[in-house]
Design a protein around this motif. Structure first.
Motif, PDB file in Angstrom:
ATOM      1  N   SER A  26     -41.684  20.529  -2.604  1.00  0.00           N
ATOM      2  CA  SER A  26     -43.024  20.147  -2.185  1.00  0.00           C
ATOM      3  C   SER A  26     -43.944  20.057  -3.408  1.00  0.00           C
ATOM      4  O   SER A  26     -43.660  20.647  -4.453  1.00  0.00           O
ATOM      5  CB  SER A  26     -43.587  21.163  -1.195  1.00  0.00           C
ATOM      6  OG  SER A  26     -44.020  22.330  -1.883  1.00  0.00           O
ATOM      7  N   PRO A  27     -45.073  19.348  -3.290  1.00  0.00           N
ATOM      8  CA  PRO A  27     -46.003  19.251  -4.431  1.00  0.00           C
ATOM      9  C   PRO A  27     -46.642  20.581  -4.790  1.00  0.00           C
ATOM     10  O   PRO A  27     -47.223  20.726  -5.868  1.00  0.00           O
ATOM     11  CB  PRO A  27     -47.054  18.242  -3.943  1.00  0.00           C
ATOM     12  CG  PRO A  27     -46.941  18.231  -2.460  1.00  0.00           C
ATOM     13  CD  PRO A  27     -45.520  18.533  -2.152  1.00  0.00           C
ATOM     14  N   ASP A  28     -46.536  21.575  -3.893  1.00  0.00           N
ATOM     15  CA  ASP A  28     -47.115  22.899  -4.165  1.00  0.00           C
ATOM     16  C   ASP A  28     -46.112  23.855  -4.796  1.00  0.00           C
ATOM     17  O   ASP A  28     -46.436  25.015  -5.069  1.00  0.00           O
ATOM     18  CB  ASP A  28     -47.663  23.506  -2.867  1.00  0.00           C
ATOM     19  CG  ASP A  28     -48.787  22.674  -2.280  1.00  0.00           C
ATOM     20  OD1 ASP A  28     -49.575  22.108  -3.066  1.00  0.00           O
ATOM     21  OD2 ASP A  28     -48.867  22.575  -1.039  1.00  0.00           O
ATOM     22  N   THR A  29     -44.866  23.365  -5.016  1.00  0.00           N
ATOM     23  CA  THR A  29     -43.840  24.199  -5.642  1.00  0.00           C
ATOM     24  C   THR A  29     -44.051  24.226  -7.155  1.00  0.00           C
ATOM     25  O   THR A  29     -44.234  23.180  -7.789  1.00  0.00           O
ATOM     26  CB  THR A  29     -42.435  23.653  -5.324  1.00  0.00           C
ATOM     27  OG1 THR A  29     -42.263  23.583  -3.905  1.00  0.00           O
ATOM     28  CG2 THR A  29     -41.365  24.553  -5.914  1.00  0.00           C
ATOM     29  N   LEU A  30     -44.038  25.423  -7.720  1.00  0.00           N
ATOM     30  CA  LEU A  30     -44.183  25.543  -9.171  1.00  0.00           C
ATOM     31  C   LEU A  30     -42.898  25.126  -9.878  1.00  0.00           C
ATOM     32  O   LEU A  30     -41.803  25.361  -9.360  1.00  0.00           O
ATOM     33  CB  LEU A  30     -44.523  26.994  -9.539  1.00  0.00           C
ATOM     34  CG  LEU A  30     -45.902  27.496  -9.085  1.00  0.00           C
ATOM     35  CD1 LEU A  30     -46.022  29.004  -9.330  1.00  0.00           C
ATOM     36  CD2 LEU A  30     -47.015  26.767  -9.829  1.00  0.00           C
ATOM     37  N   HIS A  32     -46.022  22.721 -10.694  1.00  0.00           N
ATOM     38  CA  HIS A  32     -46.592  21.632  -9.907  1.00  0.00           C
ATOM     39  C   HIS A  32     -46.390  20.260 -10.540  1.00  0.00           C
ATOM     40  O   HIS A  32     -46.069  19.285  -9.854  1.00  0.00           O
ATOM     41  CB  HIS A  32     -48.099  21.859  -9.712  1.00  0.00           C
ATOM     42  CG  HIS A  32     -48.407  23.082  -8.925  1.00  0.00           C
ATOM     43  ND1 HIS A  32     -49.575  23.800  -9.087  1.00  0.00           N
ATOM     44  CD2 HIS A  32     -47.700  23.744  -7.970  1.00  0.00           C
ATOM     45  CE1 HIS A  32     -49.582  24.837  -8.260  1.00  0.00           C
ATOM     46  NE2 HIS A  32     -48.459  24.823  -7.582  1.00  0.00           N
ATOM     47  N   SER A  33     -46.598  20.169 -11.847  1.00  0.00           N
ATOM     48  CA  SER A  33     -46.625  18.857 -12.512  1.00  0.00           C
ATOM     49  C   SER A  33     -45.318  18.099 -12.334  1.00  0.00           C
ATOM     50  O   SER A  33     -45.321  16.899 -12.003  1.00  0.00           O
ATOM     51  CB  SER A  33     -46.946  19.020 -14.003  1.00  0.00           C
ATOM     52  OG  SER A  33     -46.005  19.897 -14.614  1.00  0.00           O
ATOM     53  N   HIS A  35     -42.917  18.477 -10.061  1.00  0.00           N
ATOM     54  CA  HIS A  35     -42.600  18.122  -8.682  1.00  0.00           C
ATOM     55  C   HIS A  35     -43.530  17.038  -8.156  1.00  0.00           C
ATOM     56  O   HIS A  35     -43.106  16.171  -7.372  1.00  0.00           O
ATOM     57  CB  HIS A  35     -42.649  19.382  -7.803  1.00  0.00           C
ATOM     58  CG  HIS A  35     -41.625  20.395  -8.209  1.00  0.00           C
ATOM     59  ND1 HIS A  35     -41.894  21.743  -8.351  1.00  0.00           N
ATOM     60  CD2 HIS A  35     -40.313  20.245  -8.553  1.00  0.00           C
ATOM     61  CE1 HIS A  35     -40.798  22.370  -8.731  1.00  0.00           C
ATOM     62  NE2 HIS A  35     -39.835  21.481  -8.873  1.00  0.00           N
ATOM     63  N   ARG A  36     -44.763  17.037  -8.592  1.00  0.00           N
ATOM     64  CA  ARG A  36     -45.683  15.975  -8.190  1.00  0.00           C
ATOM     65  C   ARG A  36     -45.297  14.646  -8.844  1.00  0.00           C
ATOM     66  O   ARG A  36     -45.428  13.581  -8.230  1.00  0.00           O
ATOM     67  CB  ARG A  36     -47.123  16.379  -8.526  1.00  0.00           C
ATOM     68  CG  ARG A  36     -47.614  17.500  -7.612  1.00  0.00           C
ATOM     69  CD  ARG A  36     -48.944  18.098  -8.025  1.00  0.00           C
ATOM     70  NE  ARG A  36     -49.280  19.210  -7.144  1.00  0.00           N
ATOM     71  CZ  ARG A  36     -50.306  20.046  -7.309  1.00  0.00           C
ATOM     72  NH1 ARG A  36     -51.140  19.868  -8.349  1.00  0.00           N
ATOM     73  NH2 ARG A  36     -50.529  21.021  -6.459  1.00  0.00           N
ATOM     74  N   ARG A  39     -42.243  13.301  -6.958  1.00  0.00           N
ATOM     75  CA  ARG A  39     -42.610  12.771  -5.652  1.00  0.00           C
ATOM     76  C   ARG A  39     -43.435  11.486  -5.780  1.00  0.00           C
ATOM     77  O   ARG A  39     -43.295  10.578  -4.963  1.00  0.00           O
ATOM     78  CB  ARG A  39     -43.377  13.836  -4.856  1.00  0.00           C
ATOM     79  CG  ARG A  39     -42.517  15.041  -4.485  1.00  0.00           C
ATOM     80  CD  ARG A  39     -43.341  16.082  -3.749  1.00  0.00           C
ATOM     81  NE  ARG A  39     -43.696  15.609  -2.418  1.00  0.00           N
ATOM     82  CZ  ARG A  39     -42.946  15.774  -1.330  1.00  0.00           C
ATOM     83  NH1 ARG A  39     -41.781  16.408  -1.405  1.00  0.00           N
ATOM     84  NH2 ARG A  39     -43.336  15.305  -0.169  1.00  0.00           N
TER      85      ARG A  39
END
Length: 309
Positions: A26-30, A32-33, A35-36, A39
């Protein structure tokens, strides 16, 4: 686009996106950068052709009316590999593109370092996903082997297959600015683009069989993938010359500006489109023994040469 293809594409996109949503952090998984960034590029759009071809090949070989359970995860893994290749392909050191699928490329939003790592992470997650498939161990190993060869350089693989996606990318880079030849263009297209399309179909067939399929089945799947994959890239070359950036969702005309080795540069647009149609006819012939079960794949192959973006 006819209703059959539209339905195949829509359902395939939905299945693939649901699997990607479940498999990607998820985008909130550390941190963050990363994983975002992963995605952003994965969900930036796209036709999901490779996973759809994979799922339809699995359906055809299985003989069942629906997509085999778990085939969407395999398709999602192939889409991760495709997205990783696009992220790296767009980097300043390679094609230096600011637009992909109509949106800013990964490095434009997140910087070169994170973009490189996002591509690396998608590649490793793809192999993790394949290794976790609910298929017999021998089938999983066969799929892993096929995919690894398709995305690599072919060096030291003791394989009769041509170099894969990375090998094709290297040849493409090193040929820029040089007068293109027919042999060079075909070798680049078969490796850089065709290898991942081909393995999507072969891997789907392996997964759908759940046992070791006959060598004739694999040969036919591979032939279909090679023919359809080359036709796809030929049409891509033509579209780069005839469509604008808004229509393509990426920067138009870059192949011509970079003196890239493309099919129209050798044969012209009319001959290129004729060659693409002949390749699709040959691809159809390879699937003849599968009868009506092959119709979805044939419809998708037709779409590859009739699309306008």
């Amino acid at each position: 686009m006819n209703l059959t293809v539209q339905s195949l594409l829509q359902s395939g996109v939905e299945l693939t996106d649901a699997a990607l949503e479940r498999l990607l952090p998820s985008p909130d998984t550390l941190p963050h950068s990363i994983h975002r960034a992963m995605r952003h590029s994965t969900f930036a759009g796209g036709k999901r052709l490779r996973p759809i071809l994979c799922m339809e090949a699995a359906r055809m070989v299985s003989g069942e009316p629906g997509i085999p359970e778990g085939a969407a995860d395999l398709g999602a893994a192939l889409e991760m590999l495709h997205t990783y290749s696009l992220i790296h392909d767009d980097l300043p050191a390679l094609d230096n593109d600011d637009l992909r699928r109509g949106k800013p490329t990964c490095h434009v939003l997140f910087g070169d370092a994170i973009a490189i790592l996002a591509g690396d992470a998608l590649q490793t997650l793809a192999f993790q996903t394949i290794a976790s498939l609910a298929s017999p161990p021998a089938t999983t190993v066969a799929i892993l082997s096929e995919v690894a060869l398709a995305v690599g350089t072919g060096v030291g693989a003791n394989s009769p297959l041509p170099p894969g996606m990375i090998g094709g990318q290297v040849v493409d880079i090193e040929s820029e600015g040089k007068p293109p030849t027919a042999e060079l263009v075909e070798s680049i297209h078969r490796a850089k683009t065709g290898a991942l399309i081909t393995v999507s179909i072969v891997a789907g067939g392996l997964y759908g069989s759940q046992t070791k399929p006959s060598s004739d089945t694999i040969t036919r799947l591979r032939t279909f993938g090679e023919k359809a994959g080359l036709a796809f890239q030929i049409v891509d070359d033509v579209l780069d010359m005839t469509q604008n950036s808004a229509q393509l969702g990426k920067t138009a005309g870059k192949d011509t500006a970079s003196i890239k080795a493309t099919w129209p540069a050798i044969y012209g647009i009319e001959r290129s489109l004729h060659d693409a149609r002949e390749l699709i006819a040959d691809a159809f012939a390879a699937l003849a023994p599968f009868g009506p079960a092959a119709n979805p794949l044939k419809s998708l192959a037709n779409y590859l040469v009739e699309r306008t973006h």
